[in-house]
Design a protein around this motif. Structure first.
Motif, PDB file in Angstrom:
ATOM      1  N   ILE A   1      27.957  30.832  -7.011  1.00  0.00           N
ATOM      2  CA  ILE A   1      28.982  31.693  -6.419  1.00  0.00           C
ATOM      3  C   ILE A   1      29.744  30.973  -5.304  1.00  0.00           C
ATOM      4  O   ILE A   1      30.653  31.538  -4.721  1.00  0.00           O
ATOM      5  CB  ILE A   1      28.382  33.004  -5.871  1.00  0.00           C
ATOM      6  CG1 ILE A   1      27.404  32.724  -4.730  1.00  0.00           C
ATOM      7  CG2 ILE A   1      27.739  33.803  -6.982  1.00  0.00           C
ATOM      8  CD1 ILE A   1      26.972  33.952  -3.971  1.00  0.00           C
ATOM      9  N   SER A   2      29.377  29.738  -5.041  1.00  0.00           N
ATOM     10  CA  SER A   2      29.984  28.991  -3.950  1.00  0.00           C
ATOM     11  C   SER A   2      31.361  28.469  -4.355  1.00  0.00           C
ATOM     12  O   SER A   2      31.500  27.728  -5.334  1.00  0.00           O
ATOM     13  CB  SER A   2      29.078  27.812  -3.571  1.00  0.00           C
ATOM     14  OG  SER A   2      29.760  26.902  -2.741  1.00  0.00           O
ATOM     15  N   TRP A   3      32.358  28.830  -3.560  1.00  0.00           N
ATOM     16  CA  TRP A   3      33.700  28.334  -3.821  1.00  0.00           C
ATOM     17  C   TRP A   3      33.716  26.820  -3.755  1.00  0.00           C
ATOM     18  O   TRP A   3      34.391  26.153  -4.530  1.00  0.00           O
ATOM     19  CB  TRP A   3      34.692  28.916  -2.814  1.00  0.00           C
ATOM     20  CG  TRP A   3      36.078  28.406  -3.027  1.00  0.00           C
ATOM     21  CD1 TRP A   3      37.016  28.941  -3.850  1.00  0.00           C
ATOM     22  CD2 TRP A   3      36.666  27.241  -2.449  1.00  0.00           C
ATOM     23  NE1 TRP A   3      38.163  28.183  -3.820  1.00  0.00           N
ATOM     24  CE2 TRP A   3      37.972  27.126  -2.966  1.00  0.00           C
ATOM     25  CE3 TRP A   3      36.226  26.280  -1.546  1.00  0.00           C
ATOM     26  CZ2 TRP A   3      38.835  26.110  -2.598  1.00  0.00           C
ATOM     27  CZ3 TRP A   3      37.086  25.253  -1.187  1.00  0.00           C
ATOM     28  CH2 TRP A   3      38.376  25.186  -1.714  1.00  0.00           C
ATOM     29  N   TYR A   4      32.953  26.247  -2.831  1.00  0.00           N
ATOM     30  CA  TYR A   4      32.917  24.801  -2.673  1.00  0.00           C
ATOM     31  C   TYR A   4      32.365  24.123  -3.928  1.00  0.00           C
ATOM     32  O   TYR A   4      32.876  23.082  -4.355  1.00  0.00           O
ATOM     33  CB  TYR A   4      32.095  24.411  -1.447  1.00  0.00           C
ATOM     34  CG  TYR A   4      32.072  22.926  -1.212  1.00  0.00           C
ATOM     35  CD1 TYR A   4      33.194  22.252  -0.744  1.00  0.00           C
ATOM     36  CD2 TYR A   4      30.934  22.185  -1.493  1.00  0.00           C
ATOM     37  CE1 TYR A   4      33.186  20.889  -0.554  1.00  0.00           C
ATOM     38  CE2 TYR A   4      30.913  20.818  -1.307  1.00  0.00           C
ATOM     39  CZ  TYR A   4      32.050  20.180  -0.838  1.00  0.00           C
ATOM     40  OH  TYR A   4      32.035  18.819  -0.656  1.00  0.00           O
ATOM     41  N   ARG A   5      31.323  24.696  -4.529  1.00  0.00           N
ATOM     42  CA  ARG A   5      30.752  24.126  -5.767  1.00  0.00           C
ATOM     43  C   ARG A   5      31.775  24.175  -6.899  1.00  0.00           C
ATOM     44  O   ARG A   5      31.876  23.244  -7.696  1.00  0.00           O
ATOM     45  CB  ARG A   5      29.481  24.867  -6.171  1.00  0.00           C
ATOM     46  CG  ARG A   5      28.313  24.595  -5.285  1.00  0.00           C
ATOM     47  CD  ARG A   5      27.852  23.183  -5.453  1.00  0.00           C
ATOM     48  NE  ARG A   5      26.639  22.945  -4.714  1.00  0.00           N
ATOM     49  CZ  ARG A   5      26.062  21.775  -4.630  1.00  0.00           C
ATOM     50  NH1 ARG A   5      26.565  20.736  -5.244  1.00  0.00           N
ATOM     51  NH2 ARG A   5      24.975  21.622  -3.926  1.00  0.00           N
ATOM     52  N   ILE A   6      32.523  25.251  -6.978  1.00  0.00           N
ATOM     53  CA  ILE A   6      33.554  25.374  -8.018  1.00  0.00           C
ATOM     54  C   ILE A   6      34.665  24.360  -7.766  1.00  0.00           C
ATOM     55  O   ILE A   6      35.144  23.697  -8.688  1.00  0.00           O
ATOM     56  CB  ILE A   6      34.081  26.824  -8.072  1.00  0.00           C
ATOM     57  CG1 ILE A   6      32.965  27.756  -8.546  1.00  0.00           C
ATOM     58  CG2 ILE A   6      35.303  26.931  -8.971  1.00  0.00           C
ATOM     59  CD1 ILE A   6      33.240  29.216  -8.372  1.00  0.00           C
ATOM     60  N   TYR A   7      35.044  24.199  -6.505  1.00  0.00           N
ATOM     61  CA  TYR A   7      36.059  23.213  -6.123  1.00  0.00           C
ATOM     62  C   TYR A   7      35.606  21.802  -6.511  1.00  0.00           C
ATOM     63  O   TYR A   7      36.380  21.016  -7.073  1.00  0.00           O
ATOM     64  CB  TYR A   7      36.306  23.328  -4.619  1.00  0.00           C
ATOM     65  CG  TYR A   7      37.291  22.335  -4.054  1.00  0.00           C
ATOM     66  CD1 TYR A   7      38.651  22.478  -4.285  1.00  0.00           C
ATOM     67  CD2 TYR A   7      36.852  21.269  -3.275  1.00  0.00           C
ATOM     68  CE1 TYR A   7      39.567  21.576  -3.755  1.00  0.00           C
ATOM     69  CE2 TYR A   7      37.758  20.366  -2.746  1.00  0.00           C
ATOM     70  CZ  TYR A   7      39.106  20.526  -2.989  1.00  0.00           C
ATOM     71  OH  TYR A   7      40.008  19.629  -2.473  1.00  0.00           O
ATOM     72  N   GLU A   8      34.333  21.485  -6.223  1.00  0.00           N
ATOM     73  CA  GLU A   8      33.783  20.183  -6.610  1.00  0.00           C
ATOM     74  C   GLU A   8      33.857  19.970  -8.120  1.00  0.00           C
ATOM     75  O   GLU A   8      34.181  18.876  -8.585  1.00  0.00           O
ATOM     76  CB  GLU A   8      32.306  20.091  -6.211  1.00  0.00           C
ATOM     77  CG  GLU A   8      32.019  19.777  -4.798  1.00  0.00           C
ATOM     78  CD  GLU A   8      30.529  19.669  -4.552  1.00  0.00           C
ATOM     79  OE1 GLU A   8      30.153  18.866  -3.708  1.00  0.00           O
ATOM     80  OE2 GLU A   8      29.737  20.386  -5.211  1.00  0.00           O
TER      81      GLU A   8
ATOM     82  N   PHE B   1      35.921  17.099 -10.381  1.00  0.00           N
ATOM     83  CA  PHE B   1      34.987  16.162 -11.021  1.00  0.00           C
ATOM     84  C   PHE B   1      34.209  15.344  -9.982  1.00  0.00           C
ATOM     85  O   PHE B   1      33.973  14.158 -10.166  1.00  0.00           O
ATOM     86  CB  PHE B   1      35.723  15.226 -11.997  1.00  0.00           C
ATOM     87  CG  PHE B   1      36.439  15.946 -13.091  1.00  0.00           C
ATOM     88  CD1 PHE B   1      35.742  16.508 -14.140  1.00  0.00           C
ATOM     89  CD2 PHE B   1      37.818  16.076 -13.059  1.00  0.00           C
ATOM     90  CE1 PHE B   1      36.402  17.191 -15.155  1.00  0.00           C
ATOM     91  CE2 PHE B   1      38.491  16.753 -14.063  1.00  0.00           C
ATOM     92  CZ  PHE B   1      37.773  17.310 -15.116  1.00  0.00           C
ATOM     93  N   GLN B   2      33.785  15.997  -8.901  1.00  0.00           N
ATOM     94  CA  GLN B   2      33.053  15.317  -7.844  1.00  0.00           C
ATOM     95  C   GLN B   2      31.548  15.566  -7.892  1.00  0.00           C
ATOM     96  O   GLN B   2      30.806  14.907  -7.188  1.00  0.00           O
ATOM     97  CB  GLN B   2      33.574  15.765  -6.473  1.00  0.00           C
ATOM     98  CG  GLN B   2      34.979  15.323  -6.194  1.00  0.00           C
ATOM     99  CD  GLN B   2      35.486  15.855  -4.860  1.00  0.00           C
ATOM    100  OE1 GLN B   2      35.009  16.854  -4.350  1.00  0.00           O
ATOM    101  NE2 GLN B   2      36.484  15.173  -4.324  1.00  0.00           N
ATOM    102  N   SER B   3      31.108  16.529  -8.706  1.00  0.00           N
ATOM    103  CA  SER B   3      29.694  16.870  -8.726  1.00  0.00           C
ATOM    104  C   SER B   3      29.300  17.386 -10.108  1.00  0.00           C
ATOM    105  O   SER B   3      30.085  18.040 -10.791  1.00  0.00           O
ATOM    106  CB  SER B   3      29.402  17.944  -7.672  1.00  0.00           C
ATOM    107  OG  SER B   3      28.075  18.379  -7.764  1.00  0.00           O
TER     108      SER B   3
END
Length: 137
Positions: free
Chosen positions: A23-30, A34-36
């Motif tokens: 649910i983390s916006w940061y994880r979705i952004y990553e 293609f950073q994670s």
């Protein structure tokens, strides 16, 4: 009381989404940059589990909560419709920072601006319902 198991399953699903940081916006952004690998691992796991469950649905091993066999409707195959639908879904996901399931988890966490996304999702589903007979699917 009859639907308590579904409520408990939903609460469990919300906990899993929260603990996995889906649910983390940061994880979705990553993911979209293609950073994670984190979100790809979650999505890949979900696809793998879905493949297994679909096999059991088609065999008739898994039944619905009333004991009836679940039938799987074969969809029309088409590259263009898949690309267009996936692009629309992906753009919405990237712009909103959440796909449909985490919307409710985020509301439960008190992130009230996500209500705008929920209203947009409901409006989109309503419009699809109105136009579904006219669409080539």
């Amino acid at each position: 009381m009859k639907n308590l198991k579904f409520l408990l399953l939903g609460v469990f699903f919300g906990i899993v989404l929260t603990k996995s940081e889906a649910i983390s916006w940061y994880r979705i952004y990553e993911m979209f940059k293609f950073q994670s690998f984190h979100m790809y691992g979650i999505i890949g796991s979900a696809v793998g589990i879905s493949l297994i469950l679909m096999h059991f649905f088609k065999k008739g091993t898994i039944k619905d909560y009333l004991g009836n066999q679940i039938t799987v409707k074969e969809k029309k195959k088409g590259f263009i419709r898949t690309i267009i639908g996936g692009t629309i879904f992906g753009l919405g996901w990237a712009l909103a920072g959440a796909c449909p399931a985490p919307i409710f988890v985020l509301i439960g966490h008190g992130i009230l601006p996500i209500l705008i996304v929920l209203i947009g999702a409901m409006l989109g589903a309503f419009i699809y319902g109105l136009l579904s007979n006219k669409l080539p699917n």
